[in-house]
Design an enzyme around this catalytic site. Structure first.
Site, PDB file in Angstrom:
ATOM      1  N   GLY A 126      24.881 -26.801  -0.773  1.00 59.05           N
ATOM      2  CA  GLY A 126      24.598 -26.635   0.643  1.00 59.05           C
ATOM      3  C   GLY A 126      24.175 -27.922   1.327  1.00 59.05           C
ATOM      4  N   GLN A 127      23.784 -27.782   2.595  1.00 63.40           N
ATOM      5  CA  GLN A 127      23.450 -28.958   3.403  1.00 63.40           C
ATOM      6  C   GLN A 127      22.302 -29.758   2.798  1.00 63.40           C
ATOM      7  OE1 GLN A 127      21.464 -28.330   7.118  1.00 63.40           O
ATOM      8  NE2 GLN A 127      22.238 -30.215   8.041  1.00 63.40           N
ATOM      9  N   ASP A 172      25.714 -24.276  -8.518  1.00 58.11           N
ATOM     10  CA  ASP A 172      26.148 -23.493  -7.368  1.00 58.11           C
ATOM     11  C   ASP A 172      27.244 -22.550  -7.827  1.00 58.11           C
ATOM     12  OD1 ASP A 172      26.596 -22.580  -4.680  1.00 58.11           O
ATOM     13  OD2 ASP A 172      25.883 -24.520  -3.965  1.00 58.11           O
ATOM     14  N   ASN A 213      25.660 -18.233 -10.436  1.00 60.07           N
ATOM     15  CA  ASN A 213      25.302 -17.265  -9.410  1.00 60.07           C
ATOM     16  C   ASN A 213      23.830 -16.929  -9.616  1.00 60.07           C
ATOM     17  OD1 ASN A 213      24.849 -15.055  -7.782  1.00 60.07           O
ATOM     18  ND2 ASN A 213      26.686 -13.943  -8.406  1.00 60.07           N
ATOM     19  N   TYR A 221      16.864 -13.406   8.687  1.00 61.67           N
ATOM     20  CA  TYR A 221      16.575 -14.696   8.058  1.00 61.67           C
ATOM     21  C   TYR A 221      15.073 -14.953   8.071  1.00 61.67           C
ATOM     22  CZ  TYR A 221      16.508 -19.833   7.565  1.00 61.67           C
ATOM     23  OH  TYR A 221      16.252 -21.121   7.177  1.00 61.67           O
ATOM     24  N   LYS A 248      12.258 -15.176   5.048  1.00 69.43           N
ATOM     25  CA  LYS A 248      11.391 -16.334   4.840  1.00 69.43           C
ATOM     26  C   LYS A 248       9.923 -15.927   4.738  1.00 69.43           C
ATOM     27  CE  LYS A 248      14.427 -19.585   4.544  1.00 69.43           C
ATOM     28  NZ  LYS A 248      14.688 -20.157   3.205  1.00 69.43           N
TER      29      LYS A 248
END
Length: 318
Positions: A11-12, A34, A51, A140, A144
């Site tokens: 990811g980013q 990943d 996974n 989301y 969190k």
């Protein structure tokens, strides 16, 4: 930290954190993982297809490499999560619970990032304190807040060394974002170089906390290396670097590219999400407990972003 596993390394944040950690601790001591192989990360160090919802496979990787520190970066982001809330919950919480259980079983330290998306409800939007009302309006954000509470529970109940930060929007010139409300603050730089114009999905005047990726990476390492005896809070620390509205980042770009133009086509979903988030975080606890201090602001970040993206564009890489 001696043997590190990054879950969700493609990811980013993960793709850059892997490189950053390998530069500090050595290529062979940082295992990237990943769902699919990332060729660039696999070239420079160990990589495992994993996974995070498959706990036996997860445990096998931790045992194989004798891991002592896990960075759990698996998440569906805010705007993407609203399109499929159940999937977001299953992935975000499933990966977290498995990471907590693996950390407990193998005596690993665990970093799982939280976000400004965790905030919501009737709380101070300016200088949002470390401890305040947290009633998020997105799945989301719910994930969190749940993650922060579960991580604290595993620390107090089982002694798992859990730590995290509430990331603001992350701006990077390496990896494109993937479905977050703050993505516009990355896209504007790319479009400024590629097209000379940008259509902004966030309304004028809507401030959000942001951070340049080098500061975000430094924060991860600094917190995980911090003396645990000094940590009053663990999950999760407010951290901040800069706060701006779309017209402010536009002005910074236009100062350097006078022909650049920007219009607005507001996305109502992203607008509602952004309006539920803080304008600016109070990060005094992070500063006091583990010495957090950002190095980048809007002006220095804009210089760096435009320079690097222009070089990529000239080489035909974007």
């Amino acid at each position: 930290m001696k043997k590190i596993l990054i879950v969700g390394a493609g990811g980013q944040i993960g793709s850059e954190l892997t490189v950053y950690l390998r530069s500090i601790y050595g290529n062979n001591n940082v295992v990237a993982s990943d769902m699919r192989v990332n060729p660039m990360l696999a070239e420079t160090g160990p990589f495992e297809e994993l996974n995070a919802l498959d706990i036996p496979a997860y445990a096998a990787v931790v045992a194989k490499y004798n891991i002592d520190t896990i960075f759990n970066l698996v998440a569906l982001l805010s705007a993407t999560g609203e399109r499929n809330p159940k999937m977001a919950w299953d992935i975000n919480i499933g990966a977290l619970v498995n990471s907590l259980e693996i950390a407990r079983r193998f005596n690993c330290a665990l970093f799982t990032p939280s976000s400004i998306g965790a905030f919501g409800g009737d709380y101070p939007k300016d200088n949002t304190p470390q401890d305040t009302v947290m009633r998020p309006t997105t799945v989301y954000g719910v994930c969190k807040v749940t993650g922060e509470m579960l991580s604290d529970y595993y620390f107090t109940r089982f002694g798992v060394d859990t730590r995290s930060v509430r990331f603001p929007g992350i701006i990077s010139n390496v990896t494109l974002p993937g479905g977050g409300t703050t993505d516009y603050a990355v896209e504007i730089y790319y479009e400024a170089i590629k097209a000379g114009k940008f259509t902004c999905p966030i309304p004028e005047g809507c401030k959000m906390d942001m951070m340049y990726m080098p500061d975000a990476l430094r924060a991860c390492v600094q917190l995980m290396e911090a003396d645990p005896a000094k940590l009053v809070h663990r999950n999760s620390f407010n951290i901040a670097a800069m706060s701006f509205a779309p017209e402010e980042i536009y002005a910074a770009v236009k100062k350097r590219l006078p022909d650049f133009s920007m219009t607005y086509d507001v996305d109502p979903v992203k607008e509602a999400i952004a309006n539920s988030w803080p304008n600016k975080l109070d990060d005094s606890c992070a500063r006091n407990e583990w010495g957090w201090k950002p190095e980048w602001d809007l002006e220095t970040m804009t210089d760096d972003m435009l320079k690097i993206i222009a070089e990529k564009h000239a080489k035909g890489l974007i």
